[in-house]
Design an enzyme around this catalytic site. Structure first.
Site, PDB file in Angstrom:
ATOM      1  N   ARG A   1      14.018  -0.083  15.804  1.00  0.00           N
ATOM      2  CA  ARG A   1      14.668   0.974  15.021  1.00  0.00           C
ATOM      3  C   ARG A   1      14.134   1.036  13.596  1.00  0.00           C
ATOM      4  NH1 ARG A   1      19.758   1.532  17.968  1.00  0.00           N
ATOM      5  NH2 ARG A   1      21.061   3.184  17.152  1.00  0.00           N
TER       6      ARG A   1
ATOM      7  N   ARG B   1      24.828   7.513  10.500  1.00  0.00           N
ATOM      8  CA  ARG B   1      23.880   7.114  11.563  1.00  0.00           C
ATOM      9  C   ARG B   1      22.719   8.098  11.642  1.00  0.00           C
ATOM     10  NH1 ARG B   1      27.990   6.739  16.262  1.00  0.00           N
ATOM     11  NH2 ARG B   1      26.219   6.357  17.626  1.00  0.00           N
TER      12      ARG B   1
ATOM     13  N   ARG C   1      33.967   4.454  21.628  1.00  0.00           N
ATOM     14  CA  ARG C   1      33.189   3.618  20.698  1.00  0.00           C
ATOM     15  C   ARG C   1      33.673   3.835  19.280  1.00  0.00           C
ATOM     16  NH1 ARG C   1      26.749   4.095  21.611  1.00  0.00           N
ATOM     17  NH2 ARG C   1      26.812   3.719  19.375  1.00  0.00           N
TER      18      ARG C   1
ATOM     19  N   LYS D   1      19.899   8.425  25.620  1.00  0.00           N
ATOM     20  CA  LYS D   1      19.088   7.271  26.025  1.00  0.00           C
ATOM     21  C   LYS D   1      19.828   6.419  27.068  1.00  0.00           C
ATOM     22  CE  LYS D   1      18.500   5.672  21.745  1.00  0.00           C
ATOM     23  NZ  LYS D   1      19.214   6.684  20.931  1.00  0.00           N
TER      24      LYS D   1
ATOM     25  N   ARG E   1      31.355  12.150  23.456  1.00  0.00           N
ATOM     26  CA  ARG E   1      31.315  10.781  23.979  1.00  0.00           C
ATOM     27  C   ARG E   1      32.482   9.959  23.441  1.00  0.00           C
ATOM     28  NH1 ARG E   1      25.837   7.576  22.781  1.00  0.00           N
ATOM     29  NH2 ARG E   1      26.725   7.345  20.723  1.00  0.00           N
TER      30      ARG E   1
END
Ligand code: AMP
Length: 191
Positions: free
Chosen positions: A89, A146, A134, A14, A128
């Site tokens: 969400r 998640r 992160r 996204k 990532r």
């Protein structure tokens, strides 16, 4: 004002693909995850509260993100619309968004959904983690939570927006360029 939603599981691309849409329609990209990470980086009370939940792979309370979104709707004026990434969400957030937009004589324009299977979520997020650093990408337990949170709380939004005739899904697998072309083709077909 146009209100697009960029939807999909964590790691679907996204954030990476948002620019394709923002530049095409002069939209402001609003990522609730990025806004929350900025609060954490600044060490605000909200950031401290959010960090515990984010690091556990859970969602922050609906009111927190709804407040952030409403204040942007009221202050950002130099664009033709918004691209919401990571919001809504939950069904409660989707209903709150509908209400916020109704109060502004507007509605959700379309939902563009990037879909990838759970196995790919893991691969993408591990990749990532090495690049972006992160905290919530670093542990497999957090990633699993998640994914579970996505299936339980966020996936029901697919039916919510499908029933409203606003849902369009794209295959999120492949290269960044391939997915970008699919999004562009979809946007052209929505016109
Ligand atoms: P993201 O960058 O969209 O993957 O978001 C990172 C984390 O921020 C999520 O795992 C949640 O803990 C939190 N978060 C982001 N957006 C929302 C939202 N709309 N509602 C609740 N929590 C959110």
């Amino acid at each position: 004002m146009k209100y697009y939603i960029l939807f999909g599981p964590p790691g679907a691309g996204k954030g990476t693909q948002a620019a394709t849409m923002t530049s095409k329609y002069n939209l402001r990209h609003v990522s609730t995850g990025e806004l929350l990470r900025a609060e954490i980086a600044q060490g605000t009370p909200l950031g401290k509260q959010a960090k515990v939940l984010i690091d556990a792979g859970q969602l922050v309370p609906d009111e927190v993100v709804e407040g952030m979104i409403a204040s942007l709707f009221d202050t950002v004026k130099d664009v033709d619309g918004f691209l919401l990434d990571g919001f809504p969400r939950t069904i409660a957030q989707a209903q709150a968004l509908d209400k916020m937009l109704q109060e502004r004589n507007a509605q959700v324009t379309s939902v563009v959904s990037l879909m990838i299977p759970d196995e790919t979520i893991f691969e993408r997020i591990r990749g990532r983690a090495a690049i972006e650093g992160r905290a919530d990408d670093a542990s497999d337990a957090t990633i699993s939570n998640r994914i579970a949170t996505y299936h339980e709380k966020t996936e029901p939004l697919i039916e919510y927006y499908r029933a409203a005739g606003k849902y369009a899904e794209i295959d999120g697998l492949g290269t960044i360029e391939q997915v970008r072309e699919r999004i562009s083709a979809l946007l052209d077909s929505l016109k």
